[in-house]
Design a protein around this motif. Structure first.
Motif, short mmCIF file in Angstrom:
data_model
loop_
_atom_site.label_atom_id
_atom_site.label_comp_id
_atom_site.label_asym_id
_atom_site.label_seq_id
_atom_site.Cartn_x
_atom_site.Cartn_y
_atom_site.Cartn_z
N SER A 1 17.02 -40.65 33.32
CA SER A 1 15.72 -40.54 33.97
C SER A 1 15.05 -39.21 33.62
O SER A 1 13.84 -39.16 33.35
CB SER A 1 15.87 -40.67 35.49
N GLY A 2 15.85 -38.13 33.61
CA GLY A 2 15.30 -36.83 33.24
C GLY A 2 14.82 -36.79 31.81
O GLY A 2 13.76 -36.21 31.51
N ALA A 3 15.58 -37.43 30.91
CA ALA A 3 15.16 -37.47 29.51
C ALA A 3 13.86 -38.27 29.35
O ALA A 3 12.97 -37.89 28.59
CB ALA A 3 16.27 -38.08 28.66
N THR A 4 13.75 -39.37 30.10
CA THR A 4 12.53 -40.17 30.04
C THR A 4 11.33 -39.39 30.58
O THR A 4 10.23 -39.43 30.01
CB THR A 4 12.71 -41.47 30.85
N ALA A 5 11.54 -38.68 31.70
CA ALA A 5 10.46 -37.87 32.26
C ALA A 5 10.04 -36.77 31.29
O ALA A 5 8.85 -36.48 31.13
CB ALA A 5 10.91 -37.27 33.59
N TYR A 6 11.02 -36.17 30.62
CA TYR A 6 10.70 -35.10 29.66
C TYR A 6 9.92 -35.66 28.48
O TYR A 6 8.96 -35.03 27.99
CB TYR A 6 11.99 -34.44 29.19
N ALA A 7 10.33 -36.84 28.01
CA ALA A 7 9.67 -37.43 26.84
C ALA A 7 8.25 -37.87 27.15
O ALA A 7 7.38 -37.88 26.27
CB ALA A 7 10.49 -38.62 26.33
N THR A 8 7.99 -38.25 28.40
CA THR A 8 6.66 -38.74 28.78
C THR A 8 5.86 -37.70 29.57
O THR A 8 4.82 -38.04 30.13
CB THR A 8 6.79 -40.02 29.63
N TRP A 9 6.34 -36.47 29.63
CA TRP A 9 5.68 -35.43 30.43
C TRP A 9 4.25 -35.21 29.93
O TRP A 9 4.00 -35.03 28.74
CB TRP A 9 6.48 -34.14 30.36
N ASN A 10 3.30 -35.21 30.84
CA ASN A 10 1.88 -35.08 30.51
C ASN A 10 1.26 -33.98 31.36
O ASN A 10 0.80 -34.24 32.47
CB ASN A 10 1.16 -36.42 30.77
N PRO A 11 1.25 -32.74 30.86
CA PRO A 11 0.66 -31.65 31.65
C PRO A 11 -0.83 -31.81 31.88
O PRO A 11 -1.40 -31.22 32.78
CB PRO A 11 0.97 -30.41 30.80
N LYS A 12 -1.50 -32.64 31.06
CA LYS A 12 -2.94 -32.84 31.21
C LYS A 12 -3.28 -33.71 32.42
O LYS A 12 -4.45 -33.87 32.76
CB LYS A 12 -3.50 -33.49 29.94
N SER A 13 -2.25 -34.29 33.05
CA SER A 13 -2.52 -35.14 34.20
C SER A 13 -3.17 -34.38 35.35
O SER A 13 -3.81 -34.98 36.21
CB SER A 13 -1.21 -35.78 34.70
N VAL A 14 -3.01 -33.05 35.36
CA VAL A 14 -3.62 -32.27 36.43
C VAL A 14 -5.14 -32.29 36.33
O VAL A 14 -5.84 -31.95 37.29
CB VAL A 14 -3.07 -30.82 36.39
N LEU A 15 -5.67 -32.72 35.16
CA LEU A 15 -7.12 -32.80 35.00
C LEU A 15 -7.69 -34.11 35.53
O LEU A 15 -8.90 -34.25 35.68
CB LEU A 15 -7.48 -32.65 33.52
N GLU A 16 -6.83 -35.11 35.78
CA GLU A 16 -7.30 -36.39 36.30
C GLU A 16 -6.51 -36.74 37.56
O GLU A 16 -5.77 -37.72 37.59
CB GLU A 16 -7.14 -37.48 35.24
N PRO A 17 -6.67 -35.96 38.62
CA PRO A 17 -5.88 -36.20 39.84
C PRO A 17 -6.49 -37.29 40.70
O PRO A 17 -7.64 -37.69 40.52
CB PRO A 17 -5.95 -34.84 40.55
N ARG A 18 -5.69 -37.76 41.66
CA ARG A 18 -6.16 -38.67 42.71
C ARG A 18 -5.92 -37.99 44.05
O ARG A 18 -4.79 -37.62 44.37
CB ARG A 18 -5.41 -40.01 42.65
N PHE A 19 -6.99 -37.83 44.81
CA PHE A 19 -6.90 -37.19 46.12
C PHE A 19 -6.95 -38.25 47.21
O PHE A 19 -7.70 -39.21 47.11
CB PHE A 19 -8.07 -36.21 46.32
N SER A 20 -6.17 -38.06 48.25
CA SER A 20 -6.21 -38.96 49.40
C SER A 20 -6.23 -38.13 50.67
O SER A 20 -5.87 -36.95 50.66
CB SER A 20 -4.99 -39.90 49.40
N GLY A 21 -6.62 -38.77 51.77
CA GLY A 21 -6.72 -38.05 53.04
C GLY A 21 -7.97 -37.18 53.08
O GLY A 21 -8.96 -37.44 52.41
#
Length: 537
Positions: A195-215
């Motif tokens: 699971s850690g290897a999969t997360a590392y391979a698919t890690w996307n630091p740019k996701s912080v630019l397209e967040p979803r806010f709730s509440g």
């Protein structure tokens, strides 16, 4: 001589008779016959697949229990005290819980584990230091990056120990065999490593630019930021994460109020709504969005009414007080009576037959729905009517371009009509289907179909779950008049109180893409089809 007659026994001698003359004090044991052991059918041993399934279930349950009990790390991130945890998940990603204000969701990775970051509290001393010494904010991104790195490393080590210990302990309790228990622990460690290897391979630091806010976070536009800042001042992960931490610090400030939104003066903000269907709550939501996001123009792509009767016209009166110009096209639930009434309301711009108008620096053109079907009936040849209306709008767009006044945004109610403008305009807006969708057509025109800003009106009670209330904030560059980003806003439907705001960037504005002005859609020569006689004008 006398004959002696021998007596012959009539029955065979009993071989057991000699035992009667034995010593009665002596006893002999008769050997017992051992019957073959019988195994009940219900206790049959499972096959290899059954054993594998059972071991997998033990490993997953034990690993989850281990993570739940001991698999979390308390770590400072800037001025915040946080708790980091790994949780099983089908989609992965990162969830940042900022209680009681809401949550932030990032599509940071794709793996069967999700990273949860709970903001427990702000450290008063560190927070006050940032308030008293704003110059320290310049180094906050480095501090945040170091804190996140240390926290995730500690979390990785603790999670390994937690899953191995949990799976081993549960395996020992179930199988009562050390070798089986150790096998369960080893398998749990292998699964976590994969699971850690999969997360590392698919890690996307740019996701912080397209967040979803709730509440409550979804009602703070300053957290989402300006589209231009995100596109032109991109420094990938650290700067945006630091901005998030800074804004959260403001949220927890002494006043506990949401920070004020300061719109970028180089952007034009358009609020897209559709399919209100006589829901009076929609006007308050629209007015709130106009105020929070400092909206320049409101675009309504139709079906504001439900039956289009004159008795419903009073429902439209609040439009005059929404605080922004209102651009409207007719939907199939809006009548000619509805259209004439709106034409008399101050600040409303009714677009039909390809009419164009310039508002807030953008040029809009639109056409009304050729059908009037308030009873939701299907008219024979209705699809042809829609395509003919779309061709008519496309012809008007070509005429505007030839005259030197190209249109920036086209509007139609049904997507089938909007698709006919492909290649004639950069962006076309539609509604009708009560489901939000964004797509790029074959010749480069972007089609934005909005959901129901009225939550489908009274029809919200027809289904098992109420339809959400949806709207969008579209950010345009004031100079190029091109779409920079959009925020999709989704509120819980009838009886629900959920809220979510998600940021999206067009592909050409993604980090690393060519930041030169995007090419214009490719015009497609076509002959406009006249609207058949009998269609609603």
């Amino acid at each position: 001589m006398a004959r002696v007659r021998a007596r012959v026994p009539t029955t065979a001698p009993n071989p057991m008779n000699h035992l009667r003359h034995r010593n009665p004090l002596r006893t002999t044991r008769r050997p017992r016959r051992r019957s073959a052991p019988t195994t009940p059918e219900l206790a049959a041993q499972p096959g290899p697949w059954g054993r594998a399934f059972g071991l997998t279930a033990v490993v997953l349950l034990g690993a989850w229990l281990g993570l739940l009990i001991v698999g979390n790390v308390r770590a400072p991130v800037g001025p915040m005290n946080t708790t980091m945890t790994l949780r099983p998940s089908a989609t992965g990603g990162t969830k940042i819980n900022i209680s009681p204000l809401g949550a932030l969701h990032l599509d940071s990775h794709v793996a069967p584990v999700r990273l949860d970051v709970n903001v427990d509290q702000l450290d008063p001393a560190r927070s006050q230091a940032l308030v008293d010494h704003p110059e320290r904010l310049s180094g906050l991104q480095d501090e945040v990056a170091r804190d996140v790195e240390h926290g995730t490393l500690d979390l990785a080590v603790r999670s390994c120990v937690a899953v191995v210990a949990g799976a081993t302990a549960l395996g020992l309790a179930v199988y009562r065999r050390p070798r089986r228990a150790l096998a369960a622990g080893g398998l749990a460690l292998a699964l976590l490593a994969a699971s850690g290897a999969t997360a590392y391979a698919t890690w996307n630091p740019k996701s912080v630019l397209e967040p979803r806010f709730s509440g409550l976070l979804s009602s703070a536009p300053s957290l989402v930021g300006n589209a231009r800042n995100i596109v032109t001042e991109f420094d990938i992960y650290q700067r945006e994460l630091a901005r998030l931490v800074t804004n959260v610090t403001k949220l927890y400030d002494v006043t506990s109020t949401l920070p004020a939104y300061q719109p970028d003066p180089t952007t034009v903000r358009v609020l897209h709504v559709s399919d209100i269907h006589l829901n009076p709550a929609s006007w308050k939501i629209i007015a709130s969005l106009v105020e929070q996001y400092k909206v320049n123009v409101i675009v309504d792509s139709g079906d504001t009414m439900d039956h289009g009767s004159a008795a419903e016209n009073g429902f439209l009166d609040p439009i005059a007080d929404l605080g922004a110009p209102y651009v409207w096209v007719r939907g199939n639930h809006d009548s000619a009576v509805t259209q004439r009434y709106l034409e008399g309301i101050k600040n409303v711009h009714v677009l039909d037959d390809g009419r164009a108008v310039t508002i807030g620096g953008l040029r809009f053109a639109g056409i009304g729905d050729p059908q009037f079907t308030p009873d939701r009936s299907k008219v024979p040849g209705g699809e042809g009517l829609q395509e003919a209306a779309g061709d008519r709008l496309a012809a008007a767009l070509r005429a505007q371009r030839t005259a030197g006044t190209p249109v920036d945004v086209a509007i139609a109610h049904e997507p089938s009509a909007a698709r006919r403008t492909d290649g004639e305009v950069p962006l076309v807006l539609a509604g009708h289907i009560h489901h939000a969708k964004m797509e790029v057509l074959e010749n480069g025109t972007r089609l934005r179909t909005e959901g129901s800003t009225g939550g489908s009106g009274l029809r919200a009670v027809e289904g098992k779950y109420p339809d959400p209330i949806e709207a969008s904030i579209l950010y345009f560059d004031r100079d190029t008049r091109r779409l920079q980003a959009w925020d999709a806003i989704k509120l819980g439907g009838l009886g629900l109180t959920t809220a979510e705001v998600s940021r999206h960037l067009p592909k050409e504005n993604q980090p690393g893409a060519d930041q030169s002005p995007s090419p214009s859609p490719t015009p497609t020569p076509s002959t406009p089809s006249p609207i058949p006689s009998g269609a609603t004008p």
